[in-house]
Design a protein around this motif. Structure first.
Motif, mmCIF file in Angstrom:
data_model
loop_
_atom_site.group_PDB
_atom_site.id
_atom_site.type_symbol
_atom_site.label_atom_id
_atom_site.label_comp_id
_atom_site.label_asym_id
_atom_site.label_seq_id
_atom_site.Cartn_x
_atom_site.Cartn_y
_atom_site.Cartn_z
ATOM 1 N N TYR A 199 -8.404 18.533 15.103
ATOM 2 C CA TYR A 199 -7.887 19.811 14.686
ATOM 3 C C TYR A 199 -7.517 20.639 15.795
ATOM 4 O O TYR A 199 -8.023 20.835 16.818
ATOM 5 C CB TYR A 199 -9.134 20.436 14.025
ATOM 6 N N ILE A 200 -6.512 21.450 15.709
ATOM 7 C CA ILE A 200 -5.949 22.463 16.595
ATOM 8 C C ILE A 200 -5.850 23.786 15.852
ATOM 9 O O ILE A 200 -5.135 23.713 14.768
ATOM 10 C CB ILE A 200 -4.505 21.968 17.261
ATOM 11 N N GLN A 201 -5.989 24.711 16.562
ATOM 12 C CA GLN A 201 -5.875 26.152 15.955
ATOM 13 C C GLN A 201 -5.517 27.009 17.213
ATOM 14 O O GLN A 201 -6.174 27.248 18.297
ATOM 15 C CB GLN A 201 -7.174 26.636 15.177
ATOM 16 N N PRO A 202 -4.386 27.838 17.199
ATOM 17 C CA PRO A 202 -4.216 28.597 18.113
ATOM 18 C C PRO A 202 -4.727 29.913 17.824
ATOM 19 O O PRO A 202 -5.314 30.326 16.853
ATOM 20 C CB PRO A 202 -2.428 28.986 17.786
ATOM 21 N N VAL A 203 -5.048 30.756 19.060
ATOM 22 C CA VAL A 203 -5.390 32.071 19.301
ATOM 23 C C VAL A 203 -4.483 33.122 19.549
ATOM 24 O O VAL A 203 -4.069 32.853 20.969
ATOM 25 C CB VAL A 203 -6.831 31.958 19.914
ATOM 26 N N TYR A 204 -4.335 33.918 19.056
ATOM 27 C CA TYR A 204 -3.081 35.118 19.470
ATOM 28 C C TYR A 204 -3.902 36.253 19.983
ATOM 29 O O TYR A 204 -4.870 36.614 19.226
ATOM 30 C CB TYR A 204 -2.091 35.264 18.474
ATOM 31 N N MET A 205 -3.286 37.141 20.926
ATOM 32 C CA MET A 205 -3.778 38.427 21.144
ATOM 33 C C MET A 205 -2.630 39.403 21.264
ATOM 34 O O MET A 205 -1.401 39.044 21.737
ATOM 35 C CB MET A 205 -4.473 38.315 22.518
ATOM 36 N N LYS A 206 -2.827 40.586 20.766
ATOM 37 C CA LYS A 206 -1.754 41.579 20.784
ATOM 38 C C LYS A 206 -2.432 43.016 20.963
ATOM 39 O O LYS A 206 -3.595 42.943 20.721
ATOM 40 C CB LYS A 206 -0.856 41.563 19.457
ATOM 41 N N ALA A 207 -1.565 43.772 21.599
ATOM 42 C CA ALA A 207 -2.438 45.320 21.835
ATOM 43 C C ALA A 207 -2.918 45.987 20.667
ATOM 44 O O ALA A 207 -2.092 45.867 19.595
ATOM 45 C CB ALA A 207 -1.449 45.944 22.717
ATOM 46 N N ALA A 208 -3.736 46.565 20.632
ATOM 47 C CA ALA A 208 -4.360 47.362 19.453
ATOM 48 C C ALA A 208 -3.202 48.464 19.186
ATOM 49 O O ALA A 208 -3.224 49.034 18.157
ATOM 50 C CB ALA A 208 -5.739 47.713 19.393
ATOM 51 N N THR A 209 -2.661 49.319 20.297
ATOM 52 C CA THR A 209 -1.851 50.291 20.142
ATOM 53 C C THR A 209 -0.495 50.116 21.081
ATOM 54 O O THR A 209 -0.623 49.130 21.909
ATOM 55 C CB THR A 209 -2.479 51.512 20.681
ATOM 56 N N GLY A 210 0.415 50.711 20.537
ATOM 57 C CA GLY A 210 1.630 50.717 21.039
ATOM 58 C C GLY A 210 2.363 49.286 20.647
ATOM 59 O O GLY A 210 2.371 49.105 19.410
ATOM 60 N N VAL A 211 3.348 48.923 21.498
ATOM 61 C CA VAL A 211 4.162 47.673 21.256
ATOM 62 C C VAL A 211 3.200 46.323 21.188
ATOM 63 O O VAL A 211 2.591 46.118 22.124
ATOM 64 C CB VAL A 211 5.212 47.487 22.287
ATOM 65 N N ALA A 212 2.933 45.925 20.185
ATOM 66 C CA ALA A 212 1.976 44.644 19.621
ATOM 67 C C ALA A 212 2.889 43.605 19.614
ATOM 68 O O ALA A 212 3.289 43.025 18.469
ATOM 69 C CB ALA A 212 1.085 44.866 18.268
ATOM 70 N N ILE A 213 3.032 42.837 20.764
ATOM 71 C CA ILE A 213 3.793 41.463 20.767
ATOM 72 C C ILE A 213 2.781 40.486 21.083
ATOM 73 O O ILE A 213 2.098 40.392 21.893
ATOM 74 C CB ILE A 213 4.737 41.586 21.902
ATOM 75 N N PRO A 214 2.596 39.587 19.805
ATOM 76 C CA PRO A 214 1.626 38.421 19.829
ATOM 77 C C PRO A 214 1.837 37.647 21.091
ATOM 78 O O PRO A 214 2.921 37.328 21.395
ATOM 79 C CB PRO A 214 2.004 37.617 18.443
ATOM 80 N N GLN A 215 0.810 37.296 21.504
ATOM 81 C CA GLN A 215 0.947 36.338 22.674
ATOM 82 C C GLN A 215 -0.089 35.148 22.519
ATOM 83 O O GLN A 215 -1.301 35.444 22.162
ATOM 84 C CB GLN A 215 0.619 37.008 23.994
ATOM 85 N N LEU A 216 0.505 33.943 22.762
ATOM 86 C CA LEU A 216 -0.330 32.539 22.612
ATOM 87 C C LEU A 216 -1.615 32.813 23.656
ATOM 88 O O LEU A 216 -0.862 32.540 24.923
ATOM 89 C CB LEU A 216 0.260 31.398 22.459
ATOM 90 N N ASN A 252 -10.589 20.734 18.360
ATOM 91 C CA ASN A 252 -11.890 20.197 17.682
ATOM 92 C C ASN A 252 -11.729 18.664 17.434
ATOM 93 O O ASN A 252 -10.818 18.097 16.839
ATOM 94 C CB ASN A 252 -12.174 20.970 16.488
ATOM 95 N N LYS A 253 -12.985 17.909 17.630
ATOM 96 C CA LYS A 253 -13.129 16.600 17.386
ATOM 97 C C LYS A 253 -14.334 16.293 16.699
ATOM 98 O O LYS A 253 -15.442 16.635 17.698
ATOM 99 C CB LYS A 253 -12.640 15.386 18.425
ATOM 100 N N GLY A 254 -14.559 16.439 15.454
ATOM 101 C CA GLY A 254 -15.924 16.156 14.830
ATOM 102 C C GLY A 254 -16.721 17.524 15.073
ATOM 103 O O GLY A 254 -16.174 18.591 14.524
ATOM 104 N N GLU A 255 -17.746 17.373 15.776
ATOM 105 C CA GLU A 255 -18.727 18.650 15.930
ATOM 106 C C GLU A 255 -18.376 19.298 17.408
ATOM 107 O O GLU A 255 -19.142 20.125 17.875
ATOM 108 C CB GLU A 255 -20.378 18.367 15.594
ATOM 109 N N VAL A 256 -17.439 18.770 18.014
ATOM 110 C CA VAL A 256 -17.226 19.028 19.422
ATOM 111 C C VAL A 256 -15.915 20.187 19.158
ATOM 112 O O VAL A 256 -15.105 19.739 18.902
ATOM 113 C CB VAL A 256 -16.960 17.861 20.429
ATOM 114 N N THR A 257 -16.353 21.311 19.978
ATOM 115 C CA THR A 257 -15.304 22.354 19.898
ATOM 116 C C THR A 257 -14.935 22.922 21.124
ATOM 117 O O THR A 257 -16.088 23.246 21.904
ATOM 118 C CB THR A 257 -15.470 23.448 19.080
ATOM 119 N N VAL A 258 -13.771 22.872 21.786
ATOM 120 C CA VAL A 258 -13.537 23.770 22.878
ATOM 121 C C VAL A 258 -12.223 24.708 22.662
ATOM 122 O O VAL A 258 -11.485 24.706 21.662
ATOM 123 C CB VAL A 258 -12.872 22.625 24.183
#
Length: 887
Positions: free
Chosen positions: A803-820, A826-832
Motif C-alpha cells: 500500500y502507498i499513500q502520499p502525504v502533502y503539506m501546505k501553508a496554513a495561511t497565505g499562498v497554500a501550494i500543496p507539496q509532496l 505498508n506491507k502487512g502490519e509494517v508501516t514506514v
C-alpha cells in the motif's frame, strides 16, 4: 423603350423581392441556417440533412398509415349511410339536419372526413416523430447473433422491435377505439332511422362493424402476445435475481396462453352472434373463461399460492434455471461474459525477493492525487489570470525510451477570469481566443524535492524530447463563447518578456462571415450588434462557435452517452481530445438494470476532437455491438474504422473509467456464476471504503502501469480492489487492460478465501496507530502547516500487496501550494514513512529483514523437536526461498 423599361423595373422589383424573401426566410429559419453552416464547416452537411429528413419521413409515413386507417373506414361507411329514401311524412327539423349530414358525409368525403382523418393521423403519429431515431433503429439495426434463453429470439428483437411494437400497439388500440366508437355511433343512428321504415342496416355495414370488432380483438391478442416477452423484465424476484422465475414461467405464461385462446374464441363467437343472433350461451361461457384466466393472470392469489407451497420449500432447485438465465444474460449485457478469473497467490517469500520487484515499478507509481496536483498546476503553471487547467488526466508516454505513466493537463483560456477592466467585446471575441500548451509530469515523484516537469511553461518547453507543432487550444472543456478569427486586430497567442505574441487562426473550423448578410444573421443569433458593425473582419474571417468539446459532440451526435472524462493527448502535430462514447439500452432481456438507467452498455465509439482545428472524427471501436451497427447503417460515413485512427493517437486510447465502474458494480454480485451460490449471496463484493479528507468514500478505479497481466511487459491498466460485503479484508482485484491485445479484457485476481489479506481501511488503521507517523504529523501541524493524507492505492506484487499513500503539506495561511512531503508504504502490519519511494522501499526492506530475522531466531530457539513440517506462514522462512510467482 417604354416596354423595355417596364421589364427592367419588373426584374429589379423581382430581384429585391427575392432578396427580401430570402432575408425573411433566413431570419425565420435562423437556427436552421446556423446549424446548416456549422455542420457544413465540419464536413457533416450530408449527415445534417439526413438527420433532418429522417424524422419527417417517419412523421409522413406514420401519418399516412393512420390517415389511411381512418379515411378508408370512413369511406367504406359512407357507402352505407344516407342511402334510404326520404320519409313520406314531413320529417322534423332535427331529422332533416341529420339526413343532410349523412348525405354530405356520403357525397362530400373529401371535404368532411378527409381533414378529420388527417388531423387524427397527425396527432397519433406525433409520438413516433418524437421517437424517430428509435424507430429507425428498428428498421436499420442488424441481428445481434445472441438468442434469449426463454423464447429463443435474437436479442435484437427485444432491443429494437419490442419497444416499437408496444408503441404501435398502444397507438393502434387508441386509433381503433376512436374509429369504432365513431362508426358505431353513425351506424346506430342510421339503423334507428331505417328501423322506423321497417328496413335493416345493409349487410355491408354489418360486415364492416364485424371486421372492426375482430380487429379490436386482434389488438387485444397481440397485446397478450407481447406481454409474454415483457415477462423477461419482471421485477417480482428483484431481491434475489432479475427477470422471470418459476411462477412467471410456469403459472403466468400458461395463463397468458389460455387468455389468448379464450379471447380469440370470444371474438369469433361475438361476431357470429352479432350477425346470426345465435350461440349466446357459448359466447357467454367463452367470455367468462377469458375473464377468469385474465383475472388469475393479474390476481396475486394464484402466484402467491404457488410461490408459498411449491416454490418456497424447494426454492433453489425451482429457481435454479431462471437464476442461471439472469446471470448469463447480465454478464453478456455488460460485456463481462469473458472475464478471466485468476488466483492471486499470497506467498510468504522473503522480502529480499519482493523488494527488487517493487523497485522496478517505482517509476510508474502515481503518488499524486489528481485533485491535489491540479492545485499545484494552478499555482505554478497557469502563469496568467486568464489561463486555467480544467482537470488533470492520466496517460502513458514513452519518455527517453521508457514506457512511463504521467499526469498532464491542458492550459485553456478562461474568459470568466479576465480582469474586469479588459472585458469588452474586442478582447473577448477578437483578442483572447485560445489557450496555449499543456503541462506534464511523471506519475512518480519524490517528496521534499522540486517537481519534475516533462512539459512546462509558455511556449511549451521540454527537456525530455516532447515537441508540439501547434499548441494553441481553441476547443476545450471550459465554457467558451464564440470568437471571430482571423481578424484585423490579431489574436493574443501568448505573453513573452518582450510583449505579447500575436497570431492569426488558420485552422479548419469556422463559418465564414465575409458577407453583410451573414454578419446580420449572427448578430441576431447571438444578440450582439458588434458582429454587424465591426470593421475588424477580413475576407477569410470565420466565426467559431460551440467550442466546448462536450457541447460540440452532443450537438453532432446527441444519441451517444458520453464518458465523464474527456482527456487530452499530446502529439508532435498538436493537442487532441479523446472522448469515449457509449451505446446503451434498457431492453436487454433478463439483464439486471444498473441504477434504473440501463441494462446494456458498450464502449462502441472513440471520438477525437482536434484542439486547434475543431475537427470531430468518430471511430468504431466495437463491431459486435448491434446498436452501433444500426447507427452505422443509418448514417453511412459517420463512423470510421478504428484502424484509420492515426498511430500517434491510437496508442493513447484507453479503457474508459465510467464503463469499468459500472462493470465492477455489476460483477460484485454476478461473479457468483453458480446459481446456488448466487441464491445464497454468500460471496458478495463491494468497493472498499476509505477515509479521504476526513470523510468516508468508496474507492474508485484508478490507473497503474504494471506487468500484472503479462509478466514480461508493463501495460497501462485500470485497477479496482474489492472487499467482501460489510468486511474490510481484500477479496479480489478487478483489472482491465488498456494496451494492445489486452485492451478491454477484464481480469479478476482472486485472493485466497481462507487467508487474511489486509484491505485499505485496515491499513488506514495501522497508519493511524503508528506512533512515529502520528508524532511527525503533530509536529508539522504545530509549525503552522496543514498536513493532508492523499488517496491510498495498492500495488500488487508477486506474493503480496504493498500500500502507498502520499502525504502533502501546505501553508496554513497565505499562498497554500500543496507539496509532496512524505510517502507512506505498508506491507502487512509494517508501516514506514519516507521522503521518496526509493527510501520507503529501503526502509521497508530493513524492517521486513529485521522481522524475518527475529522469526528465524524464534525458530532456532524452539529447537528441532518443536518445528512442525508445515508450509511456511507469514514471518517464517523456508529452507529454500520459493521462486517469485506471477499473479
Amino acid at each position: 423603350m417604354t416596354r423595355l423599361w417596364r421589364w427592367l423595373k419588373l426584374l429589379i422589383f423581382a430581384a429585391i423581392g427575392l432578396v427580401l424573401l430570402y432575408v425573411v426566410l433566413a431570419l425565420v429559419f435562423m437556427d436552421f441556417m446556423v446549424d446548416m453552416w456549422w455542420f457544413e464547416s465540419l464536413g457533416y452537411l450530408g449527415y445534417f440533412f439526413r438527420r433532418l429528413t429522417y424524422r419527417y419521413i417517419i412523421l409522413i409515413v406514420f401519418s399516412l398509415l393512420f390517415f389511411l386507417v381512418f379515411f378508408l373506414n370512413f369511406w367504406v361507411a359512407s357507402w352505407f349511410l344516407g342511402t334510404a329514401p326520404p320519409e313520406s311524412d314531413k320529417p322534423s327539423l332535427a331529422r332533416s339536419r341529420y339526413r343532410y349530414f349523412l348525405e354530405k358525409f356520403r357525397s362530400g368525403s373529401l371535404k368532411l372526413y378527409t381533414p378529420f382523418s388527417l388531423i387524427l393521423a397527425l396527432v397519433l403519429a406525433w409520438p413516433f416523430f418524437r421517437r424517430w431515431e428509435e424507430t429507425l433503429l428498428f428498421l436499420f439495426a442488424p441481428q445481434a447473433g445472441v438468442a434469449d434463453p426463454v423464447f429463443g429470439l435474437d436479442v435484437s428483437f427485444f432491443l429494437f422491435s419490442l419497444p416499437i411494437y408496444l408503441s404501435i400497439l398502444h397507438t393502434l388500440v387508441l386509433t381503433l377505439i376512436l374509429l369504432f366508437l365513431g362508426l358505431a355511433l353513425l351506424y346506430w343512428s342510421e339503423n334507428r332511422y331505417l328501423s322506423k321504415q321497417e328496413r335493416s342496416l345493409p349487410w355491408g355495414a354489418k360486415i364492416h362493424l364485424s371486421v372492426m370488432v375482430f380487429v379490436l380483438f386482434v389488438m387485444g391478442i397481440w397485446d397478450l402476445i407481447l406481454q409474454r416477452y415483457s415477462l423477461l423484465y419482471s421485477t417480482s424476484r428483484q431481491a434475489i435475481f432479475y427477470g422471470p422465475g418459476f411462477v412467471e414461467m410456469r403459472v403466468i405464461l400458461p395463463l397468458i396462453w389460455v387468455s389468448i385462446f379464450f379471447l380469440l374464441t370470444t371474438a369469433v363467437l361475438l361476431i357470429y352472434y352479432l350477425n346470426r343472433r345465435q350461440g349466446l350461451k357459448l359466447l357467454l361461457a367463452s367470455a367468462v373463461l377469458f375473464f377468469l384466466a385474465l383475472g388469475a393472470r393479474y390476481s396475486p392469489f394464484l402466484p402467491n399460492l404457488v410461490q408459498q407451497y411449491m416454490v418456497k420449500p424447494n426454492e433453489i432447485s425451482r429457481e435454479w434455471p431462471y437464476i442461471d438465465n439472469n446471470i448469463k444474460a447480465t454478464l453478456a449485457a455488460y460485456d463481462l461474459d469473458r472475464v478471466e478469473r485468476r488466483d492471486f497467490q499470497i506467498e510468504p517469500m522473503e522480502w529480499y525477493q519482493k523488494a527488487p520487484l517493487i523497485r522496478t515499478n517505482l517509476r510508474n507509481i502515481p503518488v499524486w492525487d489528481q485533485e491535489v496536483l491540479l492545485e499545484v498546476f494552478q499555482h505554478l503553471q497557469e502563469l496568467r489570470t486568464y489561463y486555467k487547467f480544467p482537470g488533470v488526466d492520466v496517460d502513458r508516454y514513452t519518455v527517453n525510451g521508457v514506457y512511463q505513466q504521467v499526469f498532464l493537463a491542458p492550459r485553456e483560456l478562461s474568459m470568466t477570469d479576465l480582469p474586469p477592466a479588459v472585458r469588452n467585446w474586442i478582447n473577448e471575441r477578437l483578442k483572447y481566443t485560445h489557450g496555449f500548451g499543456a503541462v506534464m509530469t511523471p506519475a512518480a515523484q519524490g517528496g521534499e524535492e522540486p517537481m519534475t516537469w516533462f512539459i512546462q511553461d509558455i511556449p511549451p518547453q521540454s527537456e525530455y524530447g516532447f515537441k508540439i507543432a501547434q499548441p494553441a487550444i481553441y476547443f476545450g472543456l471550459l465554457n467558451y463563447g464564440y470568437v471571430i478569427a482571423p481578424n484585423e486586430s490579431q489574436e493574443l497567442s501568448y505573453p513573452t518578456a518582450e510583449g505579447d505574441r500575436l497570431s492569426n487562426y488558420h485552422g479548419k473550423d469556422g463559418i465564414y462571415v465575409h458577407s453583410l448578410f451573414r454578419r446580420l444573421l449572427f448578430s441576431l443569433y447571438f444578440k450582439e450588434r458588434d458582429i454587424l458593425f465591426t470593421g475588424k473582419t477580413l475576407p477569410d474571417s470565420r466565426i467559431l462557435i460551440r467550442r466546448n468539446v462536450i457541447e460540440r459532440i452532443k450537438t453532432l451526435t446527441p444519441f451517444f452517452l458520453l464518458d465523464q472524462d474527456a482527456y487530452i493527448v499530446v502529439t508532435e502535430r498538436g493537442l487532441f481530445w479523446i472522448q469515449d462514447a457509449y451505446t446503451t439500452s434498457t431492453h436487454y432481456p433478463y439483464s439486471q438494470p444498473h441504477g434504473n438507467r440501463l441494462n446494456y452498455i458498450r464502449n462502441s465509439v472513440k471520438i477525437v476532437v482536434d484542439a486547434y482545428n475543431g475537427t470531430v472524427d468518430y471511430y468504431l471501436a466495437d463491431e459486435r455491438d448491434p446498436i452501433i451497427q444500426g447507427y452505422n447503417r443509418m448514417y453511412p460515413g459517420l463512423l470510421k474504422p478504428l484502424s484509420q485512427m492515426p498511430d500517434d493517437l491510437k496508442k493513447h486510447v484507453r479503457y474508459p473509467k465510467d464503463i469499468f465502474a459500472i462493470q465492477v458494480d455489476i460483477y460484485a454480485k454476478y461473479h457468483q456464476y453458480d446459481p446456488g451460490v448466487f441464491f445464497r449471496q454468500e460471496d458478495l463484493w463491494e468497493s472498499p471504503e476509505i477515509i479521504h479528507n476526513r470523510k468516508p468514500e468508496r474507492m474508485k478505479p484508478y490507473f497503474l502501469t504494471l506487468n500484472l497481466i503479462s509478466q514480461d511487459k508493463f501495460e497501462f491498466i485500470q485497477v479496482s480492489p474489492m472487499t467482501p460485503m460489510a468486511r474490510t479484508n481484500l477479496r479480489s482485484l478487478m483489472v482491465v487492460g488498456c494496451d494492445g491485445d489486452n485492451y478491454g479484457k477484464v481480469f479478476a485476481f482472486d485472493f485466497p478465501k481462507g487467508m487474511l489479506v489486509f484491505g485499505p481501511s485496515q491499513i488506514d488503521a495501522f497508519i493511524d496507530q503508528n506512533t512515529k507517523i502520528a508524532q511527525q504529523f503533530t509536529l508539522w501541524n504545530q509549525l503552522g502547516s496543514q498536513v493532508e493524507r492523499g488517496k491510498m492505492i495498492l500495488i500488487p506484487v508477486p506474493g503480496g500487496i504493498v500500500y502507498i499513500q502520499p502525504v502533502y503539506m501546505k501553508a496554513a495561511t497565505g499562498v497554500a501550494i500543496p507539496q509532496l512531503q512524505r510517502i507512506i508504504l505498508n506491507k502487512g502490519e509494517v508501516t514506514v514513512m519516507e521522503p521518496s519511494l526509493e527510501q520507503g522501499v529501503a526502509s521497508l526492506d530493513k524492517r521486513m529483514t529485521e522481522l524475518s530475522g527475529r522469526a528465524r531466531h524464534r525458530l532456532d530457539a524452539a529447537g528441532p523437536a518443536d518445528i512442525k513440517p508445515a508450509t511456511p506462514g507469514p514471518g517464517e522462512s523456508p529452507e529454500k526461498p520459493p521462486a517469485p510467482a506471477a499473479p
